[in-house]
Scaffold this motif. Structure first.
Motif, mmCIF file in Angstrom:
data_model
loop_
_atom_site.group_PDB
_atom_site.id
_atom_site.type_symbol
_atom_site.label_atom_id
_atom_site.label_comp_id
_atom_site.label_asym_id
_atom_site.label_seq_id
_atom_site.Cartn_x
_atom_site.Cartn_y
_atom_site.Cartn_z
ATOM 1 N N VAL A 80 74.707 77.958 57.369
ATOM 2 C CA VAL A 80 74.546 76.797 58.236
ATOM 3 C C VAL A 80 75.323 77.058 59.520
ATOM 4 C CG1 VAL A 80 74.928 74.337 58.534
ATOM 5 C CG2 VAL A 80 74.254 75.221 56.292
ATOM 6 N N VAL A 81 74.608 77.046 60.641
ATOM 7 C CA VAL A 81 75.230 77.197 61.956
ATOM 8 C C VAL A 81 75.026 75.884 62.695
ATOM 9 C CG1 VAL A 81 75.327 78.530 64.086
ATOM 10 C CG2 VAL A 81 74.675 79.649 61.939
ATOM 11 N N SER A 82 76.092 75.240 63.088
ATOM 12 C CA SER A 82 75.977 73.911 63.685
ATOM 13 C C SER A 82 76.973 73.743 64.833
ATOM 14 C CB SER A 82 76.224 72.828 62.625
ATOM 15 O OG SER A 82 77.506 72.996 62.043
ATOM 16 N N GLN A 83 76.733 72.697 65.596
ATOM 17 C CA GLN A 83 77.616 72.353 66.718
ATOM 18 C C GLN A 83 78.327 71.035 66.389
ATOM 19 O OE1 GLN A 83 77.841 74.496 69.323
ATOM 20 N NE2 GLN A 83 76.331 75.766 68.265
ATOM 21 N N GLU A 84 79.651 71.049 66.512
ATOM 22 C CA GLU A 84 80.418 69.830 66.300
ATOM 23 C C GLU A 84 80.211 68.879 67.481
ATOM 24 O OE1 GLU A 84 81.942 69.172 63.632
ATOM 25 O OE2 GLU A 84 82.258 71.087 62.633
ATOM 26 N N ALA A 85 80.692 67.655 67.336
ATOM 27 C CA ALA A 85 80.550 66.663 68.404
ATOM 28 C C ALA A 85 81.228 67.114 69.696
ATOM 29 C CB ALA A 85 81.124 65.323 67.946
ATOM 30 N N ASN A 86 82.288 67.910 69.570
ATOM 31 C CA ASN A 86 83.000 68.407 70.753
ATOM 32 C C ASN A 86 82.462 69.751 71.232
ATOM 33 O OD1 ASN A 86 83.883 70.066 68.734
ATOM 34 N ND2 ASN A 86 86.074 69.693 69.062
ATOM 35 N N ARG A 87 81.267 70.138 70.726
ATOM 36 C CA ARG A 87 80.557 71.356 71.114
ATOM 37 C C ARG A 87 81.169 72.625 70.544
ATOM 38 N NH1 ARG A 87 75.868 70.666 71.667
ATOM 39 N NH2 ARG A 87 75.617 72.558 72.904
ATOM 40 N N GLU A 88 82.118 72.515 69.611
ATOM 41 C CA GLU A 88 82.601 73.696 68.907
ATOM 42 C C GLU A 88 81.542 74.168 67.914
ATOM 43 O OE1 GLU A 88 86.317 72.963 67.058
ATOM 44 O OE2 GLU A 88 87.446 72.894 68.946
ATOM 45 N N THR A 89 81.503 75.467 67.675
ATOM 46 C CA THR A 89 80.523 76.055 66.763
ATOM 47 C C THR A 89 81.133 76.220 65.378
ATOM 48 O OG1 THR A 89 79.426 77.272 68.552
ATOM 49 C CG2 THR A 89 79.060 78.071 66.314
ATOM 50 N N ARG A 90 80.391 75.815 64.371
ATOM 51 C CA ARG A 90 80.834 75.968 62.985
ATOM 52 C C ARG A 90 79.803 76.799 62.218
ATOM 53 N NH1 ARG A 90 84.292 73.600 59.461
ATOM 54 N NH2 ARG A 90 84.949 72.086 61.038
ATOM 55 N N VAL A 91 80.280 77.750 61.423
ATOM 56 C CA VAL A 91 79.417 78.601 60.607
ATOM 57 C C VAL A 91 79.882 78.536 59.160
ATOM 58 C CG1 VAL A 91 78.666 80.955 60.135
ATOM 59 C CG2 VAL A 91 78.859 80.173 62.506
ATOM 60 N N ASP A 92 78.966 78.242 58.254
ATOM 61 C CA ASP A 92 79.254 78.234 56.817
ATOM 62 C C ASP A 92 78.265 79.171 56.127
ATOM 63 O OD1 ASP A 92 81.363 76.304 56.778
ATOM 64 O OD2 ASP A 92 79.866 74.748 57.127
ATOM 65 N N VAL A 93 78.780 80.224 55.497
ATOM 66 C CA VAL A 93 77.947 81.159 54.730
ATOM 67 C C VAL A 93 77.863 80.624 53.310
ATOM 68 C CG1 VAL A 93 77.669 83.531 53.946
ATOM 69 C CG2 VAL A 93 78.673 83.063 56.197
ATOM 70 N N LYS A 94 76.649 80.436 52.811
ATOM 71 C CA LYS A 94 76.433 79.725 51.556
ATOM 72 C C LYS A 94 76.189 80.642 50.355
ATOM 73 C CE LYS A 94 76.622 75.581 53.389
ATOM 74 N NZ LYS A 94 77.717 74.658 53.044
ATOM 75 N N GLU A 95 76.373 81.956 50.503
ATOM 76 C CA GLU A 95 76.182 82.860 49.374
ATOM 77 C C GLU A 95 77.131 84.039 49.493
ATOM 78 O OE1 GLU A 95 72.511 85.420 49.680
ATOM 79 O OE2 GLU A 95 71.971 83.846 51.110
ATOM 80 N N SER A 96 77.319 84.748 48.390
ATOM 81 C CA SER A 96 78.229 85.883 48.372
ATOM 82 C C SER A 96 77.635 87.062 49.141
ATOM 83 C CB SER A 96 78.507 86.312 46.928
ATOM 84 O OG SER A 96 79.283 87.499 46.917
ATOM 85 N N VAL A 97 78.486 87.702 49.946
ATOM 86 C CA VAL A 97 78.063 88.887 50.698
ATOM 87 C C VAL A 97 78.976 90.070 50.389
ATOM 88 C CG1 VAL A 97 77.057 87.534 52.553
ATOM 89 C CG2 VAL A 97 79.462 88.205 52.701
ATOM 90 N N ARG A 98 79.816 89.955 49.405
ATOM 91 C CA ARG A 98 80.811 90.986 49.106
ATOM 92 C C ARG A 98 80.148 92.330 48.831
ATOM 93 N NH1 ARG A 98 86.099 90.941 47.571
ATOM 94 N NH2 ARG A 98 86.070 88.664 47.585
ATOM 95 N N GLY A 99 80.601 93.356 49.565
ATOM 96 C CA GLY A 99 80.133 94.712 49.328
ATOM 97 C C GLY A 99 78.718 95.012 49.782
ATOM 98 N N GLN A 100 78.104 94.122 50.556
ATOM 99 C CA GLN A 100 76.711 94.319 50.949
ATOM 100 C C GLN A 100 76.591 94.670 52.436
ATOM 101 O OE1 GLN A 100 73.768 91.594 49.271
ATOM 102 N NE2 GLN A 100 75.437 90.492 48.268
ATOM 103 N N ASP A 101 75.426 95.254 52.779
ATOM 104 C CA ASP A 101 75.072 95.450 54.186
ATOM 105 C C ASP A 101 74.483 94.145 54.708
ATOM 106 O OD1 ASP A 101 75.838 98.089 54.068
ATOM 107 O OD2 ASP A 101 73.826 98.856 53.722
ATOM 108 N N ILE A 102 75.042 93.629 55.784
ATOM 109 C CA ILE A 102 74.594 92.355 56.329
ATOM 110 C C ILE A 102 74.009 92.591 57.718
ATOM 111 C CG2 ILE A 102 75.259 90.014 56.975
ATOM 112 C CD1 ILE A 102 75.477 90.626 53.985
#
Length: 373
Positions: free
Chosen positions: A58-80
């Motif tokens: 989830v990539v979103s913009q806060e009310a003050n225009r700051e950017t927030r990123v939440d990764v919702k799955e495991s990426v450990r040890g993988q090529d991204i």
């Protein structure tokens, strides 16, 4: 011994916990770091060609225009692979990419590859007066955030690759544009390739030689090459008598009236360039070519930024069609101007992702590409 890479969703029997861990480490995921749906269209096309699902984030913009990123799955040890297309709000897009890269780095991803079809700030790759080389700054920021590799397309200057301390694959859109010319432009054999300024002549020559067509170059006062801009190396201004030296003064450039080098009478004129942003130069070139006898005028470019009132200017001009790739989202501009056409380049981006993940050579994607292309 090289590891066996396994695509996402692939299963096999694993006799031990160790082999299960190895399978997880050899996977890959594809994420989009855009917060708008329009910008995520290219990512959707790429994942469809790869046969994988887009990574959950989830990539979103806060009310003050700051950017927030939440990764919702495991990426450990993988090529991204992070796909980031650049909308009009370029600075927000850069922050989205930086924050997602850092989030994946701190989540223990093994390799983080940025897929940035249009690299932003690429025009600011030379020193101007007392400015800065912003493209170099951006390269350093991306490396610090955690990128280990970049896939891009038609950098404004190929030398930009030297700004990075990790691999950069600079793909070419010219095969797709050449195919469009051959398949979609009737009687293209009666065309000439046009460089709207001497600085664009190498790209135009490459198109002309591959299509076996003539080459025309526009030169004169209507053109303003980046190489003509003052770069500040004469600063600070000399003060006569301060050192006792009087250096020879460089004469100022004075361009002649605009000249068309070559014949366009009774022909189709195809103007080629890497970026279509401020279209006023293209509109002026089209008027000159029309006056010289060209009966159809096409613009071919990789990146269609089409900023400000570009769609309206194109619609009201002598230009018959503007053909760009989907490295930059421009659906809104297409609604405003039906002359704008799009060529899909998701195929080559998807193949680059597949080859990098599997450790295969990238040479196939650069067949017949020369230094000047």
């Amino acid at each position: 011994m090289p590891r066996n890479r396994v695509g996402p969703g692939t299963s096999r029997s694993c006799p031990s916990r160790l082999s299960t861990m190895h399978e997880t480490r050899s996977g890959y995921r594809v994420f989009s770091s855009n917060s708008s749906a329009a910008c995520a269209e290219l990512a959707g096309r790429i994942t469809e060609r790869l046969g994988v699902e887009l990574g959950k984030s989830v990539v979103s913009q806060e009310a003050n225009r700051e950017t927030r990123v939440d990764v919702k799955e495991s990426v450990r040890g993988q090529d991204i692979f992070i796909i980031q297309t650049i909308p009009r709000d370029v600075n927000t897009a850069i922050m989205e990419l930086l924050i997602m890269t850092y989030a994946l780095k701190t989540s223990c991803a093994e390799n983080i590859i940025g897929v940035i079809p249009y690299f932003p700030y690429s025009k600011q790759c030379k020193m101007r007066k007392r400015g800065s080389i912003v493209c170099k700054l951006l390269a350093s920021m991306l490396a610090k955030a955690g990128l280990t590799h970049i896939i891009t397309m038609d950098l404004h200057q190929k030398e930009i690759q030297g700004f990075f301390n990790f691999p950069v694959d600079n793909l070419r859109a010219s095969p797709f544009l050449l195919q469009y010319i051959q398949e979609e432009i009737p009687d293209y054999r009666n065309a000439v390739i046009v460089a709207k300024s001497p600085s664009a002549a190498k790209r135009a020559q490459s198109f002309a030689e591959r299509l076996r067509l003539g080459l025309v170059v526009l030169h004169g006062e209507a053109q303003c090459s980046e190489s003509d801009m003052t770069d500040g190396r004469q600063s600070p201004p000399s003060v006569r008598g301060s050192t006792g030296l009087e250096l020879p003064l460089m004469m100022a450039k004075e361009k002649p009236p605009i000249t068309v080098v070559g014949d366009v009478g009774g022909k189709i004129a195809i103007i080629v360039d890497d970026i279509v942003d401020d279209v006023r130069d293209f509109v002026a070139a089209a008027e000159i070519l029309k006056d010289r006898g060209a009966y159809k005028i096409y613009i071919m470019a990789t990146h269609g930024l089409l900023s400000a009132d570009a769609p309206q200017l194109i619609e009201d001009s002598a230009i018959d069609e503007v053909v760009v790739t989907n490295t930059v989202p421009h659906e809104l501009q297409k609604l405003q101007c039906p002359k704008i056409k799009t060529v899909d380049v998701s195929m080559i981006l998807a193949e680059a992702i597949r080859r990098i993940h599997n450790g295969e050579s990238m040479a196939y994607l650069f067949r017949n590409i020369t230094v000047d292309d």
